[in-house]
Write an enzyme that holds these catalytic residues in place. Sequence first.
Site, PDB file in Angstrom:
ATOM      1  N   SER A 136      71.477 129.574  51.775  1.00 39.21           N
ATOM      2  CA  SER A 136      70.866 130.282  50.581  1.00 39.21           C
ATOM      3  C   SER A 136      69.219 129.882  50.833  1.00 39.21           C
ATOM      4  O   SER A 136      68.889 128.772  51.248  1.00 39.21           O
ATOM      5  CB  SER A 136      71.256 129.746  49.339  1.00 39.21           C
ATOM      6  OG  SER A 136      70.576 130.064  48.318  1.00 39.21           O
ATOM      7  N   TYR A 149      73.699 122.802  43.743  1.00 39.50           N
ATOM      8  CA  TYR A 149      73.723 123.977  44.693  1.00 39.50           C
ATOM      9  C   TYR A 149      72.876 124.053  45.691  1.00 39.50           C
ATOM     10  O   TYR A 149      73.130 123.995  46.845  1.00 39.50           O
ATOM     11  CB  TYR A 149      73.749 125.114  43.862  1.00 39.50           C
ATOM     12  CG  TYR A 149      73.725 126.415  44.611  1.00 39.50           C
ATOM     13  CD1 TYR A 149      75.136 126.882  45.066  1.00 39.50           C
ATOM     14  CD2 TYR A 149      72.693 127.402  44.701  1.00 39.50           C
ATOM     15  CE1 TYR A 149      75.048 128.108  45.857  1.00 39.50           C
ATOM     16  CE2 TYR A 149      72.830 128.507  45.487  1.00 39.50           C
ATOM     17  CZ  TYR A 149      73.943 128.720  46.050  1.00 39.50           C
ATOM     18  OH  TYR A 149      73.834 129.842  46.931  1.00 39.50           O
TER      19      TYR A 149
END
Length: 256
Positions: A136, A149
Site C-alpha cells: 500500500s 495498518y
Amino acid sequence: MVKDKIVVLTGASSGIGALTAGHLARAGALPVLCGRNEERLRQAAAAGGGSAVRVLDVTDDRSVEEAFRSVLEEFGRIDVLINNAGFGLFKRFDETPLEEFRSMMETNYMGIVRCTQAALPAMKKQGRGHIINVASIAGKLATPKSSGYSASKHAVLGLTNALRQELAGSGIAVSAVNPGPINTPFFDQADPDGDYARNIGWIMMKPDRVARRIAGLVERPRDELDLPWLLAAGTRLYQLFPGIASRIAGPMLNKK
C-alpha cells in the site's frame, strides 16, 4: 506471456483479488482463487475469474500448507503468487486495542510470509516464478489513524525488498504493488462511518483499474508499482524531504 500460467491469488473471493483473477483468466492464465469463504470463491470462479478454488486462511499455518500442497498436487507448479489478502482498521494509536494491531500484522504481513514460504520451494525447483505482494502507499506514507495498518504494510515492503535481493539471478521476480485508496468494501471495515471515504473520494481509484494494472505485472514484471501517480509523487517527495513534506502536506493527509 500470461497464457497457461498457474496464478495463485489470496484474498480472491471479491474485490481486487477477484477482478485481477478475471483479467488474468481472460488473458489465458489459470487462476487459483484462495480465500476463507468457499461459496464466494466459487461464485467468483463461475463468473469467469478462476480455474480452481482453495479455501485458505492466511493466518493459519496448516491451512496455508494444505492449500499450497493441494495446488501443487493438481497443477504441478506455481508460476505466480499474488499475495493480496489484507485488511485495515483506522483508529488513533491510543484507541486501538493490542489485538487489532496483532490481527492486522498476522493477516497483512505474516499471511504473506506463510504463503511465500509455501510457494517458494516449488518456484526454486522450477527455476522461475513471480511473487507479487500487494502492499500500500500507506506503507510509504503513513497518515493519522493508520499506525497499525501502515506498520503492517511497511513490513510488507521491507520483506519484498529483501526477498527481491535474495532471489536475484534465480529466475524468480519479486514485485510490490502500492495502491492508494480504492473504492472497495475494504472501507466498510476500515472506515465504518464513511468519513474518510467521503473526504478522499476525489482521489479514490476504481477497483478494475488497479486489478488491470496488477494483472499487467504478470506479463511485464517490475520491482514496484505505485498508484495513483499523484500519491506516488507525494511518497517520493516525503522520502526526500520528510520534514518539509510533513509541514506542507500534514493537514492534507489528516482526513480520517
